[in-house]
Design a protein around this motif. Sequence first.
Motif, short mmCIF file in Angstrom:
data_model
loop_
_atom_site.label_atom_id
_atom_site.label_comp_id
_atom_site.label_asym_id
_atom_site.label_seq_id
_atom_site.Cartn_x
_atom_site.Cartn_y
_atom_site.Cartn_z
N TYR A 424 0.82 -1.22 0.00
CA TYR A 424 0.00 0.00 0.00
C TYR A 424 0.85 1.27 0.00
CZ TYR A 424 -3.42 3.52 1.40
OH TYR A 424 -4.21 4.63 1.45
N TRP A 425 0.35 2.27 -0.72
CA TRP A 425 0.91 3.62 -0.73
C TRP A 425 -0.16 4.55 -0.17
CZ3 TRP A 425 3.03 6.32 -5.82
CH2 TRP A 425 3.26 7.67 -5.55
N GLY A 426 0.10 5.14 0.99
CA GLY A 426 -0.88 6.08 1.51
C GLY A 426 -0.89 6.17 3.03
N ARG A 427 -1.92 6.83 3.52
CA ARG A 427 -2.07 7.13 4.93
C ARG A 427 -2.24 5.86 5.76
NH1 ARG A 427 -6.84 11.07 7.51
NH2 ARG A 427 -6.30 10.66 9.69
N PRO A 428 -1.72 5.86 6.98
CA PRO A 428 -0.84 6.86 7.59
C PRO A 428 0.62 6.70 7.19
CG PRO A 428 -1.34 5.15 9.17
CD PRO A 428 -2.14 4.84 7.94
N GLN A 429 0.95 5.60 6.52
CA GLN A 429 2.32 5.38 6.07
C GLN A 429 2.32 4.21 5.09
OE1 GLN A 429 5.09 7.12 7.21
NE2 GLN A 429 6.58 6.03 5.95
N ASP A 430 3.10 4.34 4.02
CA ASP A 430 3.21 3.26 3.02
C ASP A 430 3.80 1.98 3.62
OD1 ASP A 430 2.85 5.62 1.63
OD2 ASP A 430 4.70 5.48 0.48
#
Length: 826
Positions: A424-430
């Motif tokens: 995953y790429w995204g909130r809160p951290q990849d």
Amino acid sequence: MFVYRKIGPVLLFSVIAMALHAQGGNQLLNVSTVSRPESFSLVAKNQAASIAVDTNQATVVRLAANYFAQDVALVTGVKPTINSRSPTIIIGTLGSSMIISTVVAKNKIAVDAIKGKWESYMIVVNKGILYILGSDDRGTAFGVFELSRRIGVHPFYWWADIVPEHKYQLFISGSLTQKSPSVQYRGIFLNDEDWGLQPWAAHKMDTDIKDIGPKTYEKIFELLLRLKANYIWPAMHPCTKAFYYYPENGKLAADYSIVVGTSHCEPMMRNNVFEWAENYKNEYGTAPKEWRYDLNKEQIYTYWNDRIKAVKDYPTVTTVGMRGIHDGSMPGPKDMKGKVSLLQEVIKDQRSILFNNYRKPVESIPQIFCPYKEVLNVYNAGLQLPDDISLVWSDDNHGYIRQLSNTAERKRSGGSGVYYHLSYWGRPQDYLWLSTISPSLISYEMSKAYVFDAKKLWVFNVGDIKPAEAEMQFAMELAWDVDKWPPEKSYSYAEQWAKEIFGANNAPAIALIKNNYYRLAAAGKPEHLLKVNYRDAEAQHRLEEYQSIAQQAIALYGMIPERLKDAYFELVLYPVLSATLMNEKILYAKQGLNLAKMGNGQALAFSARATSAYDSIALLTQQYNQRIAKGKWDGIMSWHPRDLDVFKMPKVADSSSSKSFMHHEMPENDTVFQTYISAGNFDGKQDAINQKITVLQGLGIDANGIAIMPFNTNSTSDISKAAYATYEIKLEKGNYILQLNCLPTHEVNRENKLGIAVSVNNNTPVTFNIEAAADTAPWDRNVLQGFVRSQFPFTVVNEAAAYIKVYLPVSGVVLNTIDILKINSK
């Protein structure tokens, strides 16, 4: 491309003649290097059996036959011929293979068990003939690849350099009848390919186009068939041109019978980030107007219609709906009512496009709607979705499914499915670098989804495929047969996985390493360490555990056969050592700074260890890219995707910082960690009606979580009637805080709240709602640290045993650990 020779009438007559015999018994299929009575000689005395496959068979069937011949050669060094004059292996699909039809017509092979089924197959050995036949074309191919796997060719033989053990002869006996898969469409999403798959493909595979193209997809589609998968969302980031930009891609997918779909933000088989934002003018000769259906309906409608017209003869599942150009919300109305209305108009028009092109009832055309992120809110606000469209629910991007079908939704003819993240790429951290979602968590969440009728489609975001090989394989095996790896048994998957690849002798040690790797990552993925706070003792224990599995992995490397050392490096050594080094880099740097604040001269030594770990990560990755498999994977592995701060060298103590902090005093804590209880180590338990307290190994931050099973048990509003577990611990007089640490799951659906209750010394139970809505600050914290915490204060008047009772009134709650902290007296 493979070349196929036609079967002539003389050959056909001889094949039919050899097939006139009674079908064998129902014993299990067996592959051996030793001949048995009535066994089939696949390879013996340096001779291989020959293969027959009709030229009128689907391309995927003929491809599978050729791959099988190559696989036999890979294992034995002897390659079977295809369509010789005396074949003894017959491969075909019911209803389309002339050979199979002739044999079945004479009642010599009973096929009722698979006839008319979805992707079912039979492998039958009878008096010198080996039959591999499928209920449909993919079923036939799956049967062929099943036999390839049984002779020793692993599905990831190419993708993970798993060189099979050489065997001088092979014999097949018995039979196998395979039922239809648990999930109809099963596949992967290639995503966030910017730092791995795309640069590697451009450099090593599709060098002519410098992109992910047909040479790469041919290997991917082969892998999917070997895993008995049938579905893909192609790579779609800005670094990659659209799948259909290269015409060979669509044709190749059809040849391999791989069903192509598109992600939650790519409706109607289009890749907007390339085809609308970048290539529209090249395609249409004019610049696109705004991506807003309420203002630019005509242009967008034509854009969608043209793609459906182009792919209508290919196997596809069409994503309907609309989001932003890329992974953002649908532009248009600001209020929710307007969003619902516009989205309904979009879907209505999309279905008219499908009907006009396919010229058959739109209800019969496979379609999905993915209520991902903000679209879930639009759906829950009252979107009226046609009944035949499959709802594809999503996890919260960190492995915990946000919502599943309620009672009414489970009656929809389109059913439902799940889009699930292993990367995953995204909130809160990849977490784009290492793959750390455990089989136990995948099984828990996806088995839960299956119980609530998410059986239509499962698609897993696997990033670049590497290094998610083991997790991807588990996901596909679970989708094929959901009963094989239920949550209660999924912990043992690592050993079976290791046994198949590295042998029975090495499997237990590898399984222990892998399962500890998953457990440690559950309490803080390597990519998340800057955002997780550990007590000093926790950090030290964490480092020791990582260093222990790293040492075990290194020691075991010498026990691995030479032919499998590259595979071991890719599948075990690199992820384990990389995770260990990342923890050393971050935690030693923090320890060094803390020691410097106290004027401790050891600060510089810890700083040096942190720096060494940072340097070692780069060197280890260089080995992966340039030395493993003779440089085959050059460009596939990046240890710093997106160049986030967590991948950089953190601040460390130096000689000046040690002096400046010489007289600094550390603040005194208000609480002292007293004890830790693993939830599975209860002293007693009480099941309730249709509710069974079940220990689930390998799930979450501890090896022994507990939950109530089955998943579809009714919730209990009366806590006194709920199932519970009890724990007894001796405590001295004082004030305490009891902390329940649960897996950060979500409510199964909108019908039951996610609750847990606790009482101490038989006091009135206190209930906690542990749900944290996705994309909120509490949820951020929960998914990073791997648990949601509920706190309960209590007092011990006299030194005595504290009797703790934890109630689990609803399915979907997993209790991992109980912490007890003593409050310092002031």
